[in-house]
Write a protein that holds these residues in place. Structure first.
Motif, mmCIF file in Angstrom:
data_model
loop_
_atom_site.group_PDB
_atom_site.id
_atom_site.type_symbol
_atom_site.label_atom_id
_atom_site.label_comp_id
_atom_site.label_asym_id
_atom_site.label_seq_id
_atom_site.Cartn_x
_atom_site.Cartn_y
_atom_site.Cartn_z
ATOM 1 N N ALA A 1 -43.621 -36.229 48.309
ATOM 2 C CA ALA A 1 -42.740 -37.242 47.710
ATOM 3 C C ALA A 1 -41.486 -36.604 47.138
ATOM 4 C CB ALA A 1 -43.493 -38.004 46.622
ATOM 5 N N ILE B 1 -47.665 -45.156 49.301
ATOM 6 C CA ILE B 1 -46.448 -44.482 48.850
ATOM 7 C C ILE B 1 -46.154 -44.823 47.400
ATOM 8 C CG2 ILE B 1 -43.949 -44.354 49.163
ATOM 9 C CD1 ILE B 1 -44.424 -44.724 52.164
ATOM 10 N N LEU C 1 -46.012 -42.449 44.087
ATOM 11 C CA LEU C 1 -44.785 -42.332 43.305
ATOM 12 C C LEU C 1 -45.019 -42.604 41.835
ATOM 13 C CD1 LEU C 1 -42.136 -44.028 45.610
ATOM 14 C CD2 LEU C 1 -42.357 -41.613 45.091
ATOM 15 N N ALA D 1 -41.244 -36.794 40.774
ATOM 16 C CA ALA D 1 -42.230 -37.060 41.824
ATOM 17 C C ALA D 1 -43.517 -36.301 41.541
ATOM 18 C CB ALA D 1 -41.670 -36.670 43.186
#
Length: 335
Positions: free
Chosen positions: A176, A6, A10, A171
């Motif tokens: 995301a 993640i 990002l 993003a």
């Protein structure tokens, strides 16, 4: 781990053209126009003291902080998510780390531009309309406009929309962006309703704060060309500053060419010494470059012509003997 994936997504910079187009998509333009219409409608409704102002007074007299006092301690901390100083530092730290990893200033510049637009637009509206808050209201049922207050629109609400919405705007993937949009919306809704619960804002203040923050987010694509030019100039200036600091650390004069930038301190550019053509086999017209110490004077050897041979190389012929003259003193004359 899933968390690492993640964060890796990002921190990726979304692909963008080298010269971003100054326009927006049709959908975004439609949303901008609709939000601008909502903003204008809320201001007109408050100025006209319509049913929206009546709702403001009803909620204020209801006093939610007295109806649910057990939530007061938690919401006092939760409302900090809309306070400009702490949220700006937190988001700037995250975007600064992204900028360092990606070697780009765009995330920080987008945040700076959005906060600048927020301060200018929301601040001007606050000071221009001068509305008093619920705790300072003077006349029952009035709109409390053009007095000495500065709460219309709600700054906490608009700041929550912009600050957390910038993360969704930057993003790198669609997934995301969707998740961050949901998080930003929840933060903005929570901060807005919290200010109404605490009695620091009218309901109409919060509605106008949501509209003001959304207008700034929708207008960010128009600022992309300016952001790209500012990034280019800042990176060029930083490159020149680093080169000047490197040359100063090496003891070199500032502004020297790149050929001296990587040399050790005290070493000068090699001096090329020319040598005369001697005619020897294997020698060229000029000697290779040689380094010399800067303190030692450089003496150039004078060019000498080759010495003439001491003895002539032509064959030697003896001259014939000179004729002998008779002096008359000795002997008989020669025949």
């Amino acid at each position: 781990m899933r968390t690492d994936r993640i964060f890796a997504r990002l921190e990726q910079e979304p692909a963008r053209p080298s010269t971003p187009a100054p326009g927006m998509s049709v959908t975004r333009q439609s949303l901008f126009v609709a939000t601008l219409g909502l903003y204008t409608g809320i201001v007109a409704a408050v100025l006209s003291t319509t049913v929206l102002v009546r709702l403001d007074w009803q909620v204020m007299l209801f006093r939610p902080y007295k109806q649910w006092p057990e939530l007061h301690a938690f919401l006092d901390y939760f409302v900090v998510l809309g306070q400009r100083g702490p949220t700006a530092v937190l988001v700037a730290a995250w975007l600064g780390w992204r900028s360092w990893r990606q070697r780009t200033l765009r995330p920080l510049l987008v945040l700076g531009v959005s906060l600048l637009l927020l301060n200018v637009t929301v601040g001007a509206a606050k000071l221009g309309m001068g509305r008093e808050g619920p705790h300072y209201a003077t006349t029952m049922g009035s709109n409390e406009m053009f007095l000495t207050g500065d709460i219309f629109p709600s700054g906490h609400t608009a700041n929550a929309v912009v600050t957390w919405g910038v993360l969704a705007y930057l993003a790198s993937t669609v997934l995301a962006r969707r998740w961050l949009s949901v998080v930003a919306a929840l933060c903005a809704l929570g901060v807005g309703t919290t200010t109404v619960y605490l009695g620091t804002h009218w309901v109409s203040d919060v509605l106008l704060g949501w509209a003001a923050g959304l207008l700034i987010l929708l207008a960010l694509p128009w600022c992309e060309p300016v952001i790209a030019r500012v990034e280019e100039h800042v990176l060029a200036y930083l490159a020149r500053a680093r080169a000047a600091l490197r040359q100063a650390a090496l003891g070199l004069p500032v502004g020297t060419g790149p050929s001296l930038a990587g040399r050790p301190a005290g070493e000068t550019q090699p001096v090329r010494e020319s040598a005369p053509s001697t005619g020897r086999s294997g020698s060229s017209g000029s000697m290779s470059a040689r380094l010399h110490h800067p303190g030692r004077p450089h003496v150039i050897r004078s060019e000498r012509a080759p010495a003439a041979p001491a003895v002539s190389r032509r064959p030697h012929h003896e001259p014939p003997p000179a004729p002998h003259r008779w002096s008359g003193r000795t002997g008989s004359p020669p025949l």
